[in-house]
Scaffold this active site. Structure first.
Site, short mmCIF file in Angstrom:
data_model
loop_
_atom_site.label_atom_id
_atom_site.label_comp_id
_atom_site.label_asym_id
_atom_site.label_seq_id
_atom_site.Cartn_x
_atom_site.Cartn_y
_atom_site.Cartn_z
N ILE A 87 0.94 -1.18 0.02
CA ILE A 87 0.10 0.17 0.12
C ILE A 87 1.05 1.51 0.04
CG2 ILE A 87 -2.12 -0.95 1.11
CD1 ILE A 87 -1.24 0.05 3.78
N GLY A 88 2.12 1.14 -0.03
CA GLY A 88 2.92 2.19 -0.13
C GLY A 88 4.26 1.74 -0.51
N GLY A 90 8.65 3.27 -0.88
CA GLY A 90 9.67 4.42 -0.94
C GLY A 90 10.90 4.05 -1.47
N GLY A 91 11.97 4.83 -1.63
CA GLY A 91 13.15 4.23 -1.94
C GLY A 91 13.94 3.20 -1.34
N ASP A 208 10.87 16.14 5.52
CA ASP A 208 10.58 15.82 4.35
C ASP A 208 8.92 15.80 4.33
OD1 ASP A 208 10.65 14.30 1.95
OD2 ASP A 208 10.66 12.46 2.82
#
Length: 358
Positions: A87-88, A90-91, A208
């Site tokens: 559901i998500g 990132g790097g 961020d």
């Protein structure tokens, strides 16, 4: 002789009276301290009430007021060996939809660190530490963690409506965020960042702020997440950071920070200004010409004019101030909370009047 006896009796009576007064003062001091302690300690249910919008847990499974250490085997069981929906992403992380043993839905964030990077491990430790320390209705709530492998895991409450980025940039016109929802989201983000800056003992700079790091629950309440870049322990003055350790995301990072390597609360204020511009315009600001957007006073066309022109103008002015070239010219987060709060109050008053007329 009689006078001497009377004097002795008077001295004795005075001593007894003084003793009684001192005992009374000591008792009152102890009583006041006890009462103070009782007032400062939260009653049962107070913390639970603050985080009551998350999933329901049984005491046997997970006490919402504590953070549990899970084994890697438990993390694998929750995610069905990492086969549940992602559901998500990132790097250096993936977020899985998962379930606790009792069935409560949660999100499991896996920090990917196959190379044993010290920097990535530090980011995981930093995020874990801050999420355990910061309790606020608009900060994502941590339920547990696993740190017995290089790939650290964070078990967190599940935000059902996804990220602000997804809500802002959906093509389905039926799901466009209303102007009222946008101002409320902006206010909640400002409130939680103000809390980080001014109400956590030593200030915390998120570093961020961007729409993909703002989660939304079922009622579209803000849940700020991703504290892997956050910095803590700053005093009232700014602190220099080596340029080799730049934090943040392209398009949202303070240009002054990029040029100088100097980090301060104003870096978050700049990022908030960019985020605010994105809420107003509906344009993905990270890839757009921000100066042009500010000059054109662009408002999201998908709102079809359903907004107050004076409010949008005031919000654009605020975005400009937040994105001022000189950090010293930018407002504090406390000022931003006040400015948006006043707009929201005026908006709610107008809505209330309109309803009463109807």
């Amino acid at each position: 002789m009689v006078a001497a006896a009377a004097l002795s009796a008077g001295i004795a009576a005075g001593a007894i009276l003084s003793g009684i007064i001192m005992l009374s003062m000591c008792w009152r001091r102890r009583h006041c301290k006890k009462a103070q302690r009782e007032r400062s300690e939260p009653e049962k249910g107070q913390i639970t009430a603050r985080v009551a919008d998350g999933p329901d847990f049984t005491e046997e499974e997970d006490d919402v007021n504590s953070v549990k250490r899970f084994t890697w085997a438990e993390i694998e069981r929750m995610t069905e060996n990492f086969s549940t929906p992602v559901i998500g992403e990132g790097g250096y992380s993936k977020v899985y939809l998962a379930r606790l043993r009792g069935g409560a839905v949660v999100a499991v964030k896996i920090h990917i660190n196959g190379g044993g990077s010290v920097r990535l491990r530090r980011a995981f430790t930093r995020e874990l530490d801050l999420l355990r320390r910061v309790r606020h209705p608009h900060v994502i709530r941590i339920i547990g963690f696993c740190d017995d492998r290089e790939e650290g895991a964070l078990v967190m409450e599940y935000a059902a409506r996804g990220t602000l980025h997804e809500k802002l940039h959906l093509t389905d016109s039926q799901q466009v965020l209303s102007w009222s929802a946008r101002t409320r989201i902006a206010l909640q983000i400002a409130q939680v960042v103000d809390h980080l800056h001014n109400e956590c003992g030593l200030p915390i700079i998120h570093c961020d702020l961007k729409p993909s790091n703002v989660l939304l629950d079922e009622q579209l309440n803000v849940k700020l997440c991703d504290f892997g870049s956050a910095m803590s322990g700053f005093g009232p003055t700014i602190s220099a950071n080596p340029k080799s350790a730049m934090e943040g995301s392209p398009g949202y990072v303070d240009p002054h920070y990029i040029r100088t390597g100097v980090l301060s609360k104003n870096c978050d204020v700049y990022s908030f200004g960019v985020l605010l511009l994105e809420l107003i315009s509906g344009v993905e600001v990270s890839t757009a010409d921000k100066t042009k957007l500010l000059e054109e006073d662009l408002v999201d066309s998908r709102l079809r004019g359903d907004f107050d022109g004076e409010e949008t103008a005031a919000m654009l002015v605020l975005a400009r101030r937040c994105m001022a070239e000189q950090p010293s010219s930018r407002p504090s987060m406390a000022e931003i909370v006040g400015a948006i709060g006043r707009l929201r109050t005026a908006e709610e008053l107008v809505i209330s009047v309109e309803k009463s007329v109807v």
